[in-house]
Design an enzyme around this catalytic site. Structure first.
Site, PDB file in Angstrom:
ATOM      1  N   LYS A  83      15.869   3.600  39.352  1.00 55.61           N
ATOM      2  CA  LYS A  83      14.810   3.373  38.366  1.00 55.61           C
ATOM      3  C   LYS A  83      14.609   1.877  38.141  1.00 55.61           C
ATOM      4  CE  LYS A  83      14.844   6.414  35.064  1.00 55.61           C
ATOM      5  NZ  LYS A  83      15.572   7.041  33.945  1.00 55.61           N
ATOM      6  N   ARG A 128       9.591   7.031  42.246  1.00 57.85           N
ATOM      7  CA  ARG A 128      10.728   7.255  43.154  1.00 57.85           C
ATOM      8  C   ARG A 128      10.250   8.162  44.285  1.00 57.85           C
ATOM      9  NH1 ARG A 128      13.491  10.490  38.460  1.00 57.85           N
ATOM     10  NH2 ARG A 128      12.044  12.215  38.352  1.00 57.85           N
ATOM     11  N   TYR A 160      27.184  19.408  75.141  1.00 60.60           N
ATOM     12  CA  TYR A 160      26.374  20.286  74.287  1.00 60.60           C
ATOM     13  C   TYR A 160      27.143  20.741  73.051  1.00 60.60           C
ATOM     14  CZ  TYR A 160      29.046  24.216  76.178  1.00 60.60           C
ATOM     15  OH  TYR A 160      30.054  25.070  76.514  1.00 60.60           O
ATOM     16  N   HIS A 195      34.346  36.370  55.251  1.00 58.97           N
ATOM     17  CA  HIS A 195      33.781  37.138  56.350  1.00 58.97           C
ATOM     18  C   HIS A 195      32.298  37.373  56.140  1.00 58.97           C
ATOM     19  CE1 HIS A 195      32.694  40.931  58.398  1.00 58.97           C
ATOM     20  NE2 HIS A 195      33.398  40.392  59.387  1.00 58.97           N
ATOM     21  N   THR A 242      36.508  25.147  67.844  1.00 60.65           N
ATOM     22  CA  THR A 242      37.022  24.361  66.712  1.00 60.65           C
ATOM     23  C   THR A 242      37.440  25.230  65.523  1.00 60.65           C
ATOM     24  OG1 THR A 242      34.712  23.895  66.192  1.00 60.65           O
ATOM     25  CG2 THR A 242      35.991  22.147  67.261  1.00 60.65           C
ATOM     26  N   SER A 282      35.344  24.203  76.517  1.00 58.92           N
ATOM     27  CA  SER A 282      34.540  24.487  75.337  1.00 58.92           C
ATOM     28  C   SER A 282      35.494  24.448  74.143  1.00 58.92           C
ATOM     29  CB  SER A 282      33.887  25.865  75.457  1.00 58.92           C
ATOM     30  OG  SER A 282      33.231  26.177  74.257  1.00 58.92           O
ATOM     31  N   CYS A 285      31.906  25.133  70.393  1.00 53.38           N
ATOM     32  CA  CYS A 285      31.292  26.418  70.061  1.00 53.38           C
ATOM     33  C   CYS A 285      31.819  26.999  68.757  1.00 53.38           C
ATOM     34  CB  CYS A 285      31.499  27.416  71.201  1.00 53.38           C
ATOM     35  SG  CYS A 285      33.218  27.860  71.449  1.00 53.38           S
ATOM     36  N   GLY A 326      17.147  14.048  34.596  1.00 55.99           N
ATOM     37  CA  GLY A 326      17.506  14.771  33.385  1.00 55.99           C
ATOM     38  C   GLY A 326      18.998  14.903  33.119  1.00 55.99           C
ATOM     39  N   ARG A 379      17.171   3.399  28.917  1.00 52.04           N
ATOM     40  CA  ARG A 379      17.101   4.438  29.949  1.00 52.04           C
ATOM     41  C   ARG A 379      18.254   4.325  30.942  1.00 52.04           C
ATOM     42  NH1 ARG A 379      11.197   3.659  32.411  1.00 52.04           N
ATOM     43  NH2 ARG A 379      11.509   5.852  32.968  1.00 52.04           N
ATOM     44  N   MET A 423      21.301  12.395  32.660  1.00 48.26           N
ATOM     45  CA  MET A 423      21.854  11.437  31.699  1.00 48.26           C
ATOM     46  C   MET A 423      20.868  11.224  30.556  1.00 48.26           C
ATOM     47  SD  MET A 423      23.735   8.830  34.295  1.00 48.26           S
ATOM     48  CE  MET A 423      22.317   8.661  35.333  1.00 48.26           C
TER      49      MET A 423
HETATM   50  P1  ADP Z   1      14.895  10.543  33.166  1.00 48.35           P
HETATM   51  O1  ADP Z   1      15.713   9.725  34.090  1.00 48.35           O
HETATM   52  O2  ADP Z   1      15.628  11.705  32.604  1.00 48.35           O
HETATM   53  O3  ADP Z   1      13.561  10.894  33.763  1.00 48.35           O
HETATM   54  P2  ADP Z   1      13.603   8.392  31.751  1.00 48.35           P
HETATM   55  O4  ADP Z   1      14.385   7.162  31.559  1.00 48.35           O
HETATM   56  O5  ADP Z   1      12.618   8.374  32.853  1.00 48.35           O
HETATM   57  O6  ADP Z   1      14.597   9.614  31.896  1.00 48.35           O
HETATM   58  O7  ADP Z   1      12.889   8.691  30.388  1.00 48.35           O
HETATM   59  C1  ADP Z   1      12.272   9.918  30.115  1.00 48.35           C
HETATM   60  C2  ADP Z   1      10.880   9.723  29.612  1.00 48.35           C
HETATM   61  O8  ADP Z   1      10.831   8.850  28.487  1.00 48.35           O
HETATM   62  C3  ADP Z   1       9.950   9.067  30.603  1.00 48.35           C
HETATM   63  O9  ADP Z   1       9.412  10.003  31.474  1.00 48.35           O
HETATM   64  C4  ADP Z   1       8.878   8.489  29.730  1.00 48.35           C
HETATM   65  O10 ADP Z   1       7.893   9.466  29.461  1.00 48.35           O
HETATM   66  C5  ADP Z   1       9.612   8.165  28.462  1.00 48.35           C
HETATM   67  N1  ADP Z   1       9.844   6.723  28.417  1.00 48.35           N
HETATM   68  C6  ADP Z   1      10.871   6.024  28.899  1.00 48.35           C
HETATM   69  N2  ADP Z   1      10.717   4.708  28.689  1.00 48.35           N
HETATM   70  C7  ADP Z   1       9.543   4.552  28.031  1.00 48.35           C
HETATM   71  C8  ADP Z   1       8.807   3.424  27.536  1.00 48.35           C
HETATM   72  N3  ADP Z   1       9.240   2.200  27.713  1.00 48.35           N
HETATM   73  N4  ADP Z   1       7.643   3.686  26.932  1.00 48.35           N
HETATM   74  C9  ADP Z   1       7.189   4.939  26.789  1.00 48.35           C
HETATM   75  N5  ADP Z   1       7.821   6.025  27.221  1.00 48.35           N
HETATM   76  C10 ADP Z   1       8.993   5.849  27.842  1.00 48.35           C
HETATM   77 MG    MG Z   2      12.164   9.719  34.413  1.00 47.33          MG
END
Ligand code: ADP
Ligand code: MG
Ligand code: MG
Length: 906
Positions: free
Chosen positions: A27, A371, A884, A489, A800, A797, A864, A107, A98, A109
């Protein structure tokens, strides 16, 4: 110089960039990169993943001390760019905190938004924006998030909901409103008050008011979340090392909750499900953060076409769609145009499908994340091939973009998505063999065959399976077991058959007598419908429609591309013409292992086989074997035909004889009648065949060396079949393989029997055929003396499975008692029966290949075992210089792709 722990970004400048994921997390690195290429991103900074390690080494206080100077400077940088001040009452700056590791862990952390608010600052925010509703909504969200994540507010019983959600429900009920957004500003103020009281009540502490105290609390909470239960579990599943740690990104807030000109959303540059090159995603007006994914309100589609497709599935009228559920393209056309342009720019920049998050604050678009998007196996293939066609990536990159194991998903039937959405999960087991299956519950293999003959679709449900269940497994749509793991099995056989299987669903109480399953308070009877998903391990009640997986042109194109780079050949393990044909269709160029034992099991053959085993002398054995010969010759004809022109390695009889004799009284009585002897004699003979360690006992070439008649008969059947086909113009290329050789002379004896039986047959028929004689290398001694063995054997052959078993000294059938503990304690990283142990077993393979070729430079070497279809093992085989790999039919495409990737890696 002090080590740099903080990297800033903002206003088109950044200290980091995309290739710094290891240090800044995915990120953080991508936020920096987006800044550099001119995408609008709120300014901020990222604390490195190295600090996460320091946090766990040195503790919270020390790390805060180490960071303070850099963080305060970076916050000042944001303040300058945002023209506001963190903690200030009149002109406050709010921040988000974040998480972000090298690999995306969506989701898993924690994130905290709207940080920097307190009772006074919120009033300042009201005055600054003139929007009391927005200010108090943000404050309410902040107290809730901070309370949950940093202060550890939890429900007291696991049955209860989040304490803050409970308060919201309470207030909504008091006010008589149904939706969150119907609450007034005064209601929001009331909520904040009650939230803080709840915090004081549960933690005994006041909610922190100082902005920096809030910030440090949040930063440390993100580091802590690296070690929360779900993150640990996710890492385990995805193979992400705990040492990587998470980075922490602190960033200026932008607000999607400022009213009807604000919004928040998530979007993809292509379809992550089917790979279609179509921009898509969802958004909500006047919302923040995770609202879109949290399911509080129904999000709307970003594009008009997506919106129309959605309306059709959801049964929403065009009028309602265009009004209440209008797409972003329709509701905010200017913003949409900009969004579309940026998503295109990002995809072109990263040259891969992007998964993005954005927020619109009062008519201005901001990007918050991008990403490379996660995708299904199907989408993975389509996107790679499309990007190649569109000239965005080259051939080698396209091949590397597809994870070999993901191809599995393309080859098996799948559940219909609509039907699945309505289904009820009964229990979860291990995803032992991918695919989807639906059918009637049956508990016994013989019933399964009868039912299947009647045209019924069945799911074979067993506590565990054994070789006797094979026939039932073969006719079943899928297999479900209560016991056994990924190498049980049931699992191994199902994968070999390309059949869906869920194993080890421990919550199933199977009563064979009553023919019922009791599971989580439900009672299912034989004949009831059940559906299983071998890709996820989920088991559903009732019938769910399946559809055949569509193997597209893209898949073929990918395979052709793989062949262009591959050096290693891919053969298949197949014992029947049917399997051989499937493997041919998947591109196998021969059979690396054709086992012959199953050929003795069916119908009349098993009787003749038993007669042979129970016979008193060689004469009796020859008589019985003569009965088997024509059947076996027919079997070989079928297989050679399917492999017309391609080599077929046939392994001579391998398993211990006691597996073939009847162990039940009725079977023994039958046998006595057929052979005209007393049951007592039969029973004695059966008893005398039983062994302490069958795996190390009378099997492999030890059988052929004690009963040469068997080898003789099998040679006649193999070469006889080849000669007959020659007349029909079909080319058979038999390679006769002696199993379980440990000593050169063991092999030489067998080779002698084979060659003289062949010469005898050729003389009788007045014709001959080319064939070779080689051996399996599956006993460590054979690997150690491979140069001696290669003086006689024409090919090797590597078996393994046995080689792993004997090198580790682990009985494959008994590892369930300690393997899970070994994996848990990290004594072993992976199950060596699934992934070739390159350091140990792999060295035997390497050494035997080198030694063998020192005597016979053109020695053909292959593998094999189960490992022949496992990508990392395939790559190892390439590096060692094998000719092979051979694997089950459904893994052939996986091995072909892995082989190409290995060649590219060179
Ligand atoms: P995750 O890794 O679980 O996706 P994020 O760090 O992306 O968590 O945060 C989750 C959500 O929080 C983001 O999708 C975004 O909508 C909101 N968010 C994070 N940072 C900001 C910011 N600077 N301004 C507005 N919304 C934010
Ligand atoms: Mg996110
Ligand atoms: Mg073996």
């Amino acid at each position: 110089m002090e080590k740099k722990r903080v990297y800033t970004f903002g206003n088109g400048k950044a200290e980091g960039k995309a290739d710094m994921k290891n240090l800044l997390g995915g990120k953080g690195a991508n936020l920096a990169e987006m800044n550099l290429i001119g995408v609008p991103v709120p300014p901020g900074f990222t604390i490195t993943t190295e600090v996460c390690a320091e946090y766990y080494d040195l503790g919270q206080d020390k790390v805060v001390e180490l960071l303070t100077k850099e963080v305060e400077k970076a916050v000042a940088n944001i303040e300058g760019l945002m023209n506001s001040k963190f903690g200030d009452i009149e002109n406050p700056l709010l921040l988000s905190v974040r998480s972000g590791a090298r690999a995306s862990m969506p989701g898993m952390m924690d994130t905290i938004l709207n940080l920097g608010l307190n009772d006074e600052v919120v009033e300042g925010l009201v005055r600054k924006t003139g929007n009391a509703r927005f200010a108090w909504d943000s404050y309410r969200r902040f107290v809730q998030m901070y309370g949950d994540v940093v202060l550890g507010m939890k429900p007291t019983n696991k049955e209860d909901i989040d304490p803050f959600e409970a308060i919201i429900e309470e207030v909504k009920e008091e006010k008589g409103v149904a939706l969150d957004n119907q609450l007034t500003v005064d209601d929001l103020k009331d909520l904040v008050k009650r939230f803080k009281a709840a915090v004081k009540n549960q933690t005994g502490k006041d909610f922190p008011t100082c902005a920096y105290e809030q910030l440090w609390g949040a930063v440390c909470a993100v580091f802590n979340s690296w070690m929360n239960e779900r993150a640990i579990l996710y890492r385990k599943m995805e193979g992400i090392p705990a040492e990587w740690g998470t980075a922490v990104t602190v960033q200026a807030m932008v607000f999607g909750n400022m009213g009807d000109t604000s919004a928040t959303g998530v979007c993809f540059s292509r379809d992550a499900g089917n790979g279609e090159d179509l921009f898509n995603g969802e958004y909500l007006i006047n919302a923040q953060g995770e609202d879109v994914v949290a399911g509080i309100r129904t999000p709307m589609q970003i594009t008009k076409i997506g919106s129309q497709r959605w309306a059709e599935l959801a049964g929403v009228s065009e009028e309602k769609r265009a009004g209440e559920f209008a797409s972003l393209e329709e509701a905010m056309p200017e913003i949409y145009k900009e969004l579309d342009a940026i998503q295109t720019k990002l995809e072109n920049h990263y040259r891969d499908m992007q998964d993005m998050e954005f927020t619109v604050q009062d008519g201005k678009l901001w990007f918050l994340q991008t990403r490379n998007g996660k995708r299904t196996g199907f989408a993975m293939v389509k996107i790679a091939m499309d990007l190649l066609k569109q000239g965005m990536i080259d051939e080698k990159t396209a091949l590397n973009r597809v994870e070999p194991n993901k191809l599995d998903e393309l080859l098996h039937p799948v559940f219909d998505k609509k039907a699945l959405a309505k289904a009820n999960v009964l229990v979860k087991g291990l995803p032992a063999s991918p695919g989807a299956a639906t059918g009637q519950i049956v508990f016994f293999a013989d019933d399964a065959t009868v039912w299947a003959d009647e045209g019924r679709k069945v799911i074979l449900v067993r506590i565990e399976t054994s070789p006797e269940d094979l026939a039932g497994m073969a006719v079943a749509e899928g297999i479900l077991t209560a016991r056994g793991g990924m190498t049980s099995h049931a699992a191994v056989v199902a994968r070999g058959m390309g059949k869906c299987c869920v194993s080890g669903a421990g919550a199933l109480n199977i009563d064979y007598k009553k023919r019922t399953i009791e599971v989580n308070g439900k009672l299912l009877k034989e004949g009831d419908y059940l559906s299983i998903n071998g890709t996820t391990g989920e088991v559903y009640e009732g019938k769910i429609e399946t559809i055949a997986a569509e193997v597209s042109g893209d898949f073929d194109d990918l395979m052709k591309l793989a062949d262009k780079y591959t050096k290693l050949q891919v053969r298949t393990n197949a014992d029947t013409p049917h399997d051989a044909q499937i493997a041919r269709d998947f591109g196998a160029v021969g059979i690396g292992l054709c086992r012959t034992e199953h050929m003795f099991f069916e119908g009349e053959k098993i009787k003749a086989m038993r007669e042979m085993i129970l016979a008193e002398n060689a004469e009796g054995r020859k008589k019985a074997l003569a009965k088997i010969l024509p059947y076996q010759q027919e079997d070989f004809k079928g297989i050679f035909k399917a492999m017309n022109g391609f080599p077929v390695t046939v392994r001579l009889l391998d398993p211990p004889l006691h597996e073939f004799v009847p162990h039940d009284l009725k079977g023994q009585e039958d046998m006595a009648k057929t052979m005209g002897v007393s049951v007592e004699i039969i029973r004695q003979r059966v008893h005398s065949l039983s062994e302490q360690n069958p795996m190390l006992g009378h099997r492999g070439c030890r059988l052929g060396n004690t009963y040469p008649e068997i080898t003789e008969m099998q040679t006649r059947a193999i070469l006889g079949a080849a000669l007959e086909l020659k007349k029909e113009g079909i080319i058979a290329k038999p390679e006769i393989m002696v199993p379980l050789t440990g000593i050169l002379y063991e092999f030489k004896e067998q080779e002698g029997v084979i060659r003289s039986a062949a010469e005898k047959l050729f003389a009788e028929k007045g014709d001959r055929i080319d064939f070779s004689v080689g051996t399996m290398i599956e006993i460590p001694r054979a690997a150690l003396t491979a140069d001696r063995i290669a003086s006689s054997a024409e090919f090797f052959s590597f078996g393994t499975n046995d080689l792993t078993q004997l090198t580790f000294g682990y009985s494959r059938d008994d590892i369930a008692s300690f393997l899970p503990v070994y994996l848990e304690k990290k004594i072993l990283k992976v199950d060596p029966f699934q992934v070739l142990d390159q350091k140990g077993v792999g060295q035997l393979v390497r050494m035997a290949t080198e030694k063998g070729r020192s005597i016979r430079p053109d020695l053909k070497c292959g593998i094999c075992g189960e490992h022949g279809g496992e990508p990392s093992s395939v790559k190892f085989c390439h590096r060692v210089g094998l000719n092979y790999v051979s694997c089950s039919p459904f893994r052939v495409p996986i091995a072909r792709l892995a082989a190409a990737q290995a060649a590219i890696e060179e």
